[in-house]
Design a protein around this motif. Structure first.
Motif, mmCIF file in Angstrom:
data_model
loop_
_atom_site.group_PDB
_atom_site.id
_atom_site.type_symbol
_atom_site.label_atom_id
_atom_site.label_comp_id
_atom_site.label_asym_id
_atom_site.label_seq_id
_atom_site.Cartn_x
_atom_site.Cartn_y
_atom_site.Cartn_z
ATOM 1 N N TYR A 189 43.443 40.848 34.172
ATOM 2 C CA TYR A 189 42.933 41.135 35.515
ATOM 3 C C TYR A 189 41.667 41.999 35.432
ATOM 4 O O TYR A 189 41.604 42.951 34.676
ATOM 5 C CB TYR A 189 44.030 41.862 36.317
ATOM 6 C CG TYR A 189 43.620 42.220 37.715
ATOM 7 C CD1 TYR A 189 43.445 41.231 38.686
ATOM 8 C CD2 TYR A 189 43.393 43.535 38.076
ATOM 9 C CE1 TYR A 189 43.073 41.561 39.979
ATOM 10 C CE2 TYR A 189 43.019 43.874 39.373
ATOM 11 C CZ TYR A 189 42.855 42.883 40.322
ATOM 12 O OH TYR A 189 42.482 43.203 41.596
ATOM 13 N N LEU A 218 40.764 47.247 44.866
ATOM 14 C CA LEU A 218 42.050 47.445 45.548
ATOM 15 C C LEU A 218 42.125 48.761 46.316
ATOM 16 O O LEU A 218 43.185 49.127 46.823
ATOM 17 C CB LEU A 218 43.203 47.373 44.537
ATOM 18 C CG LEU A 218 43.300 46.092 43.713
ATOM 19 C CD1 LEU A 218 44.494 46.155 42.770
ATOM 20 C CD2 LEU A 218 43.429 44.868 44.613
ATOM 21 N N ASN A 219 40.977 49.435 46.371
ATOM 22 C CA ASN A 219 40.919 50.694 47.104
ATOM 23 C C ASN A 219 41.970 51.684 46.591
ATOM 24 O O ASN A 219 42.831 52.151 47.333
ATOM 25 C CB ASN A 219 41.103 50.406 48.612
ATOM 26 C CG ASN A 219 40.703 51.583 49.457
ATOM 27 O OD1 ASN A 219 39.927 52.441 48.994
ATOM 28 N ND2 ASN A 219 41.225 51.655 50.657
ATOM 29 N N MET A 220 41.877 51.973 45.305
ATOM 30 C CA MET A 220 42.849 52.868 44.663
ATOM 31 C C MET A 220 42.132 54.050 44.033
ATOM 32 O O MET A 220 40.938 53.978 43.749
ATOM 33 C CB MET A 220 43.572 52.131 43.515
ATOM 34 C CG MET A 220 44.649 51.192 43.920
ATOM 35 S SD MET A 220 45.340 50.451 42.419
ATOM 36 C CE MET A 220 46.553 49.363 43.115
ATOM 37 N N GLN A 225 45.576 55.879 39.725
ATOM 38 C CA GLN A 225 46.462 54.828 40.243
ATOM 39 C C GLN A 225 46.081 53.477 39.617
ATOM 40 O O GLN A 225 46.938 52.711 39.180
ATOM 41 C CB GLN A 225 46.248 54.737 41.757
ATOM 42 C CG GLN A 225 47.494 54.879 42.574
ATOM 43 C CD GLN A 225 47.204 54.722 44.071
ATOM 44 O OE1 GLN A 225 46.051 54.678 44.513
ATOM 45 N NE2 GLN A 225 48.263 54.647 44.839
ATOM 46 N N TYR A 244 48.245 51.022 37.327
ATOM 47 C CA TYR A 244 48.397 49.637 37.804
ATOM 48 C C TYR A 244 48.056 48.659 36.680
ATOM 49 O O TYR A 244 48.810 47.731 36.385
ATOM 50 C CB TYR A 244 47.469 49.448 39.009
ATOM 51 C CG TYR A 244 47.273 48.014 39.453
ATOM 52 C CD1 TYR A 244 48.234 47.370 40.229
ATOM 53 C CD2 TYR A 244 46.116 47.305 39.114
ATOM 54 C CE1 TYR A 244 48.052 46.057 40.635
ATOM 55 C CE2 TYR A 244 45.924 46.004 39.520
ATOM 56 C CZ TYR A 244 46.899 45.376 40.283
ATOM 57 O OH TYR A 244 46.713 44.077 40.684
ATOM 58 N N GLN A 282 50.654 48.561 33.772
ATOM 59 C CA GLN A 282 51.868 47.790 34.079
ATOM 60 C C GLN A 282 51.562 46.300 34.193
ATOM 61 O O GLN A 282 52.301 45.459 33.689
ATOM 62 C CB GLN A 282 52.480 48.299 35.384
ATOM 63 C CG GLN A 282 53.156 49.646 35.202
ATOM 64 C CD GLN A 282 53.719 50.177 36.498
ATOM 65 O OE1 GLN A 282 53.095 50.059 37.556
ATOM 66 N NE2 GLN A 282 54.875 50.780 36.432
ATOM 67 N N LEU A 283 50.442 46.008 34.835
ATOM 68 C CA LEU A 283 50.098 44.599 35.051
ATOM 69 C C LEU A 283 49.817 43.880 33.721
ATOM 70 O O LEU A 283 50.261 42.739 33.506
ATOM 71 C CB LEU A 283 48.874 44.506 35.974
ATOM 72 C CG LEU A 283 48.456 43.097 36.372
ATOM 73 C CD1 LEU A 283 49.559 42.404 37.157
ATOM 74 C CD2 LEU A 283 47.184 43.122 37.196
ATOM 75 N N ASP A 332 53.030 43.042 32.219
ATOM 76 C CA ASP A 332 53.667 41.915 32.938
ATOM 77 C C ASP A 332 53.022 40.595 32.546
ATOM 78 O O ASP A 332 53.709 39.594 32.316
ATOM 79 C CB ASP A 332 53.491 42.069 34.461
ATOM 80 C CG ASP A 332 54.245 43.253 35.013
ATOM 81 O OD1 ASP A 332 55.210 43.673 34.371
ATOM 82 O OD2 ASP A 332 53.851 43.746 36.092
ATOM 83 N N ILE A 333 51.687 40.590 32.483
ATOM 84 C CA ILE A 333 50.976 39.333 32.205
ATOM 85 C C ILE A 333 51.241 38.882 30.766
ATOM 86 O O ILE A 333 51.416 37.696 30.501
ATOM 87 C CB ILE A 333 49.474 39.485 32.515
ATOM 88 C CG1 ILE A 333 49.311 39.556 34.034
ATOM 89 C CG2 ILE A 333 48.649 38.332 31.933
ATOM 90 C CD1 ILE A 333 47.929 39.802 34.535
ATOM 91 N N ARG A 360 52.420 44.233 41.826
ATOM 92 C CA ARG A 360 52.122 45.536 41.219
ATOM 93 C C ARG A 360 51.271 46.394 42.145
ATOM 94 O O ARG A 360 51.433 47.612 42.194
ATOM 95 C CB ARG A 360 51.414 45.342 39.874
ATOM 96 C CG ARG A 360 52.359 45.043 38.739
ATOM 97 C CD ARG A 360 53.265 46.214 38.421
ATOM 98 N NE ARG A 360 54.306 45.832 37.467
ATOM 99 C CZ ARG A 360 55.517 46.358 37.419
ATOM 100 N NH1 ARG A 360 55.863 47.308 38.255
ATOM 101 N NH2 ARG A 360 56.377 45.966 36.526
ATOM 102 N N THR A 418 52.503 49.937 43.352
ATOM 103 C CA THR A 418 51.671 51.099 43.004
ATOM 104 C C THR A 418 51.288 51.874 44.255
ATOM 105 O O THR A 418 51.188 53.101 44.238
ATOM 106 C CB THR A 418 50.397 50.634 42.254
ATOM 107 O OG1 THR A 418 50.795 49.835 41.158
ATOM 108 C CG2 THR A 418 49.559 51.790 41.752
ATOM 109 N N LYS A 419 51.075 51.138 45.349
ATOM 110 C CA LYS A 419 50.650 51.824 46.577
ATOM 111 C C LYS A 419 51.824 52.379 47.382
ATOM 112 O O LYS A 419 51.622 52.880 48.479
ATOM 113 C CB LYS A 419 49.820 50.863 47.428
ATOM 114 C CG LYS A 419 48.427 50.637 46.829
ATOM 115 C CD LYS A 419 47.591 49.725 47.665
ATOM 116 C CE LYS A 419 46.154 49.706 47.149
ATOM 117 N NZ LYS A 419 45.360 48.666 47.808
#
Lengths: 503, 136
Positions: free
Chosen positions: A10, A123-125, A129, A133, A136-137, A140-141, B92, B96-97
């Motif tokens: 990603y 993602l406006n994080m 964060q 993200y 973890q992603l 997962d992928i 995710r 996360t949010k």
């Protein structure tokens, strides 16, 4: 005809690179996201498949066939696009798609801090964060790719080129890819186009067979070769034989359909199944090696209390959940029949379907007579494995009754019957076998060494003064020596063949 | 806890709200259903809900934006996001949010019921940490 398959994690830059390359070449693009959207429109539960990595699906949810459907669907769509001419595909594991076809497999990576910044912005994080993200992603992928394509997404041997965007601009990366894609190695040839056409035809046939309600529950293997489609079905699904040509009739490009029953099958009888167990692992290894389907038979003793038996006398024939006739907005009613305890049979079948080795499964209550009643076809198995049985009994009773059961099945079926304990020693090459191989090899070498370095003594023993004293001794020793050397030599050869997976 | 819990359901497909309302009301919850995210936000200004079940992909506002609005008013509200377009990336992002859970459509009634059960348990634990400690 160029086929460029770009893979990245990603925010790894695959969309930008695909766009840049398309702008330069005018080739059409296709992304994983577009494919997913079409799959969703076709009613394929892609979301459920993806979520199964984060949350364990319920025992009643059967996703192995859904995965096959998803893979067949994306293969059909990718092949169709690829056969139209040049194509740039971008996705998580594009390099693993269309196996055997000519393609330029491109891996793309960007430094984590750049990916984090992009993620935070998209993602406006907060940065922290976004970092969590991505961690973890990415995990997962990686698991998604392993589960879906049975390969690692980062294995360098699966790529033709891997580009790091740390120091190279997307523009230059696109220039590089354009130049490489012009090399003769990455140009389509007549034979590579034929491979693509065969893959297209087999994926279309597979998709048709899964989507058609008459064959949706079948465990079929489909192959295509220059318009000839061969479909292999397991013995317990012989009833599909007539339906397959009906379902596939009218398939464009199909010249002939051959339906054949899988010849090699393993019957595994056990009381409780677990796809994570050692027995499962060993049987799967053997099934993969032989190209065999595995049929499960859960045998529950009638003396067991009723609540321990769970669901018995039940055939397991899973299809996709039927599409609801009325619109329920995706909120489905619960299954009327929920199997509370099936001794791990359904989860093991799911695993077998996923690995393409499912030969069906049944849960029965009774003794060996019930097994003989329920065996498929003529009981013509390549192997019958009797696993862990009579679990409620003490060890000695368990061993005795398992041995009796094994002997009874062996007497009545034409197939070789072994226990799960024997499986490892007879067919697997593990640590014990490695030690044996070394030990026997050393013994053989030592024997030969001794014979060849002591030829005078051997000659004296066989025909010299020693022989004159006791003439009976030499034939006796030879008589005993030959079986020993034959045994050692045979053991070494057998283990060496097992090591290279030849039974 | 025998207190009736308040649940808001937001999905632009009316059938989803209807089915979930029937299901959850049967379990004794107070349920309000909205198909328009703007109206749901307005209602959230007036009333605090214990659990929000929201679709993600909607025309006016998406479920994650709704979740952000919910958290501005009440941090303890549990948000469960549902979508027919689930991907690992989206799941995710939601978790996360701050989403309590993420469910891909189509799902069985029992799945949402179990998830709501877990959310209620989490709320109970947050509200009465002392009773939790003593019961341990």
């Amino acid at each position: 005809m160029a086929l460029v398959m770009i893979s990245s994690l990603y925010q790894g830059g695959r969309e930008d690179l695909a766009r840049e390359l398309a702008a330069k070449t005018g080739w059409p693009t296709l992304s994983r996201e577009e494919l997913l959207e079409s799959a969703k429109e076709e009613g394929i539960k892609v979301g459920r498949l993806e979520m199964s990595l984060i949350k364990r699906p319920s025992s009643s949810e059967k996703l192995a066939r859904e995965k096959k459907l998803y893979l067949a669907f994306i293969t059909v769509n990718l092949c169709r696009k690829a056969l139209e001419g040049n194509l740039i595909y971008s996705g998580r594991a594009g390099h693993l798609m269309l196996p055997g076809c000519h393609k330029l497999r491109v891996g793309l990576s960007a430094p984590l801090d750049i990916r984090t910044k992009r993620t935070a912005k998209a993602l406006n994080m907060e940065m922290e964060q976004a970092e969590n993200y991505l961690a973890q992603l990415d995990e997962d992928i990686d698991r998604w790719i392993r589960q879906t394509h049975h390969a690692s997404g980062q294995d360098p041997t699966k790529f033709d080129i891997f580009i790091n965007l740390e120091n190279m601009s997307v523009h230059n990366a696109a220039e590089t890819l354009h130049a490489i894609s012009q090399l003769p190695e990455y140009q389509g040839t007549l034979s590579s186009t034929r491979v693509l056409e065969d893959l297209y035809l087999s994926a279309q046939a597979e998709l048709k067979l899964i989507m058609d309600e008459r064959t949706t529950g079948a465990d079929l293997r489909v192959k295509a070769d220059t318009g000839f489609i061969s479909v292999t079905y397991p013995p317990h699904q012989e009833h599909f034989k007539q339906l397959i040509p009906e379902v596939l009739s009218g398939l464009e490009g199909c010249r002939e359909i051959h339906c054949t029953m899988a010849a090699t099958n393993i019957l595994w009888v056990q009381e409780l199944f677990d796809p994570k167990s050692e027995n499962f692992h060993h049987i799967m290894q053997l099934a993969q090696r032989w190209g065999a389907a595995v049929e499960l038979m859960r045998l529950v003793s009638p003396s067991e209390p009723l609540d321990e038996r769970g669901a018995v006398d039940m055939e397991y024939d899973f299809g996709r959940w039927d599409c609801p006739e009325i619109d329920d907005g995706g909120v489905e009613d619960d299954d009327p029949l929920v199997v509370i305890n099936d001794g791990g049979l359904s989860t093991t079948i799911e695993e077998l379907i996923d690995k393409g080795r499912c030969g069906g499964g049944v849960s029965i209550c009774g003794g060996y007579d019930k097994i003989l009643e329920r065996v498929q076809g003529d009981g013509d198995y390549a192997l019958v494995v009797v696993g862990d049985m009579f679990l409620s009994k003490g060890k000695s009773t368990r061993t005795r009754r398992t041995r009796e059961l094994t002997m009874n099945i062996r007497d009545r079926l034409k197939a070789p019957v072994i226990t799960a304990d024997e499986l490892e020693s007879k067919f697997m090459f593990g640590k014990r076998q490695a030690v044996n191989l070394v030990g026997y090899s050393v013994a053989v070498v030592l024997l030969y060494y001794l014979v060849f370095t002591h030829q005078d003594q051997v000659s004296a023993f066989l025909s010299g003064p020693l022989h004159e004293k006791a003439k009976w001794l030499a034939p006796l020793v030879i008589f005993m020596f030959i079986p020993v050397i034959a045994y050692l030599y045979g053991a070494v050869t057998g283990l060496a063949l097992k090591l290279i997976n030849i039974d | 806890m025998s207190e009736t819990r308040k649940i808001l359901i937001l999905d632009d497909e009316p059938i989803v709200g209807e089915r979930l309302k029937t299901l959850l009301a049967k379990d004794g919850h107070y349920v309000e259903v909205f198909t328009d995210p703007r109206l749901a936000i307005q209602r959230l200004e007036e009333k605090t809900f214990d659990i929000i079940v929201s679709d993600i992909r909607m025309r006016e506002l998406d479920g994650i934006q709704v979740m952000n609005q919910v958290f501005q008013k009440s941090k303890k509200t549990k948000v469960i996001l549902i979508t027919g377009y689930a991907t690992l990336e989206l799941a995710r992002e939601s978790l996360t949010k701050g989403a309590f859970d993420f469910i891909a459509k189509p799902f069985k009634s029992n799945e949402i019921r179990t998830t709501i059960g877990r959310a209620l348990e989490a709320l109970d634990n947050e509200e009465s940490p002392r009773s939790r400690t003593t019961s341990m």
